[in-house]
Write a protein that holds these residues in place. Sequence first.
Motif, PDB file in Angstrom:
ATOM      1  N   ASN A  31       0.900   0.269  13.990  1.00 42.56           N
ATOM      2  CA  ASN A  31      -0.387   0.316  13.289  1.00 42.56           C
ATOM      3  C   ASN A  31      -0.706  -0.970  12.529  1.00 42.56           C
ATOM      4  OD1 ASN A  31      -0.755   3.032  14.145  1.00 42.56           O
ATOM      5  ND2 ASN A  31       0.580   3.700  12.476  1.00 42.56           N
ATOM      6  N   GLY A  32      -0.376  -2.084  13.131  1.00 42.88           N
ATOM      7  CA  GLY A  32      -0.739  -3.367  12.531  1.00 42.88           C
ATOM      8  C   GLY A  32       0.195  -3.863  11.452  1.00 42.88           C
ATOM      9  N   THR A  33       1.441  -3.381  11.459  1.00 41.65           N
ATOM     10  CA  THR A  33       2.371  -3.841  10.427  1.00 41.65           C
ATOM     11  C   THR A  33       2.904  -5.241  10.695  1.00 41.65           C
ATOM     12  OG1 THR A  33       4.155  -2.678  11.575  1.00 41.65           O
ATOM     13  CG2 THR A  33       3.130  -1.557   9.698  1.00 41.65           C
ATOM     14  N   TYR A 120      13.043   1.774   8.276  1.00 42.87           N
ATOM     15  CA  TYR A 120      12.523   0.416   8.503  1.00 42.87           C
ATOM     16  C   TYR A 120      11.000   0.433   8.596  1.00 42.87           C
ATOM     17  CZ  TYR A 120      17.363  -0.883   9.613  1.00 42.87           C
ATOM     18  OH  TYR A 120      18.712  -1.101   9.556  1.00 42.87           O
ATOM     19  N   GLU A 121      10.464   1.440   9.298  1.00 41.70           N
ATOM     20  CA  GLU A 121       9.011   1.504   9.451  1.00 41.70           C
ATOM     21  C   GLU A 121       8.329   1.798   8.118  1.00 41.70           C
ATOM     22  OE1 GLU A 121       7.741   0.515  12.173  1.00 41.70           O
ATOM     23  OE2 GLU A 121       9.697   0.414  13.155  1.00 41.70           O
ATOM     24  N   ALA A 122       8.953   2.620   7.283  1.00 36.89           N
ATOM     25  CA  ALA A 122       8.372   2.925   5.980  1.00 36.89           C
ATOM     26  C   ALA A 122       8.347   1.694   5.083  1.00 36.89           C
ATOM     27  CB  ALA A 122       9.153   4.059   5.310  1.00 36.89           C
ATOM     28  N   VAL A 123       9.439   0.933   5.093  1.00 35.21           N
ATOM     29  CA  VAL A 123       9.485  -0.287   4.280  1.00 35.21           C
ATOM     30  C   VAL A 123       8.470  -1.300   4.792  1.00 35.21           C
ATOM     31  CG1 VAL A 123      10.917  -2.254   3.633  1.00 35.21           C
ATOM     32  CG2 VAL A 123      11.864   0.063   3.530  1.00 35.21           C
ATOM     33  N   LYS A 124       8.360  -1.436   6.105  1.00 34.83           N
ATOM     34  CA  LYS A 124       7.353  -2.345   6.670  1.00 34.83           C
ATOM     35  C   LYS A 124       5.949  -1.929   6.251  1.00 34.83           C
ATOM     36  CE  LYS A 124       7.522  -3.246  11.039  1.00 34.83           C
ATOM     37  NZ  LYS A 124       7.687  -2.892  12.471  1.00 34.83           N
ATOM     38  N   GLU A 162      -1.089   5.211   6.469  1.00 33.09           N
ATOM     39  CA  GLU A 162      -1.873   4.689   7.599  1.00 33.09           C
ATOM     40  C   GLU A 162      -1.044   3.721   8.425  1.00 33.09           C
ATOM     41  OE1 GLU A 162      -5.641   3.012   6.646  1.00 33.09           O
ATOM     42  OE2 GLU A 162      -6.193   4.655   5.287  1.00 33.09           O
ATOM     43  N   TYR A 163      -0.341   2.793   7.763  1.00 33.72           N
ATOM     44  CA  TYR A 163       0.519   1.855   8.472  1.00 33.72           C
ATOM     45  C   TYR A 163       1.729   2.568   9.072  1.00 33.72           C
ATOM     46  CZ  TYR A 163      -1.929  -2.229   6.520  1.00 33.72           C
ATOM     47  OH  TYR A 163      -2.863  -3.182   6.206  1.00 33.72           O
ATOM     48  N   PHE A 164       2.249   3.540   8.340  1.00 41.02           N
ATOM     49  CA  PHE A 164       3.455   4.257   8.765  1.00 41.02           C
ATOM     50  C   PHE A 164       3.177   5.149   9.977  1.00 41.02           C
ATOM     51  CE2 PHE A 164       6.700   7.717   7.568  1.00 41.02           C
ATOM     52  CZ  PHE A 164       7.737   7.055   8.191  1.00 41.02           C
ATOM     53  N   GLY A 165       1.977   5.653  10.056  1.00 42.44           N
ATOM     54  CA  GLY A 165       1.586   6.465  11.197  1.00 42.44           C
ATOM     55  C   GLY A 165       1.768   7.959  11.029  1.00 42.44           C
TER      56      GLY A 165
END
Length: 459
Positions: A31-33, A120-124, A162-165
Amino acid sequence: GAYYEIWLDGEKVISAEEHPDVKAARQRNTNGTIFPHNEEPIYGDRYMPRKFKCCVTVPGDNSVDLFSQDLTLVVITDEQGNLEGFNIYAGGGLGRTHNKEETFARLADEIGFVQAADVYEAVKAIVATQRDYGDRYNRRHARLKYLIHDWGVEKFKAKVEEYFGKPLEPFRPLPPWRYKDFLGWHPQGDGKFFYGLSIANGRILDRGNFKLKSALRKIVEEFQLPLRVTPHQNLLLCEVSPDQREAIQHILEEHGVRDVTALDPLERYSMACPALPTCGLAITESERAIPGVLERIRRLMNRLGLQNEHFVIRMTGCPNGCARPYLAELGFVGIVPDTYQVWLGGSPDQTRLAEVYMERLPLAELETALEPLLVFYRDRHQPGESFGDFCHRVGIPALRQFAANYVPSSAPKRYRVDVRADQYQQLKALAAAKGLSLAALTREAIQRYLEQARSTNQE
């Protein structure tokens, strides 16, 4: 790649390989991270004008001052000890500027829980939110804490999701946070031990009979032990096998390194930033001033009958707060040379912000300013209540009112004792070796002599 290399005198002395999971997560575009095919896939060409501090801890352990961090991950395990995921805190930060109220210290907020596979995705997602919506025009307003303060936790959390999905899970219950310094001997849990070593003001040196640097060098050379630096300027000697403990203890003792039981708790739980002459931002002294400050406070407490009390004291030479004084029970923040703001009311476990009690305290007036506060605490505190908790409970206005109406007791008489010139020089050398003032060493020697004399008379 530079994060995995350490260079010394033009040579690469340490190089580590990046974990494949980390590399894969950094290159995965959710999502654009990230910016694909960029040398910096997460930051891209975005200038990040302020630090972004992260820490990891376990439930109940606040040795990392987690509320001062931009991002904290709290390890959550099941009953068998298997990793389930992480509680996330975000938005802490202590840096501020004098006379600029738009800058302020702030505690981190609870954000949510994430499964271990998604960490990792949450931190990103959090970093991407700060990257894309954090202030890029006003450097004083650039930290994550200001974005969360301006938006509120719910708006921030919604953008992160939103970024996390997908939604973050509810924050998992935690036990109360406690500060731990891990000094002395402790089991690692794998049959080995680690030893926590107090480093006064973070300085490893040899001075007189106190030879900390030599002791550490001998231990490392002889036993090849890994060292860990703690967030409170101390050291942990790790991976100590049971048969090495006695030898290591002997090396420390023969080099004059005091055991944790010999430390004054005021010193044990204190901290100061380097300040002058090392730091270009320093307004006044900190690291070089705090030993004398602690000695004066202890002397005052002894006079007031508070010999068995202690509290967390932190000092910085400027308002940036590198020694985290805004979380201390008593904080000193440099404002002009030899003068400090005084902050009161933080908790002994660093879970609550202190408040400004006094805007300018010249160091020469230290005892005059602190005596009313300590008397108020001595006479009115509840059983087991710490100094910081007491100040928070009664409130800054009540502390100021008591101090304004306080009539000090007459100062105790000071007596002069003569010593021979050779004795004076011996005392002076011994005081320097022990890192004490001449007066403190002399009082200690006389007290020990009197106690020994009483014991002999009783026998």
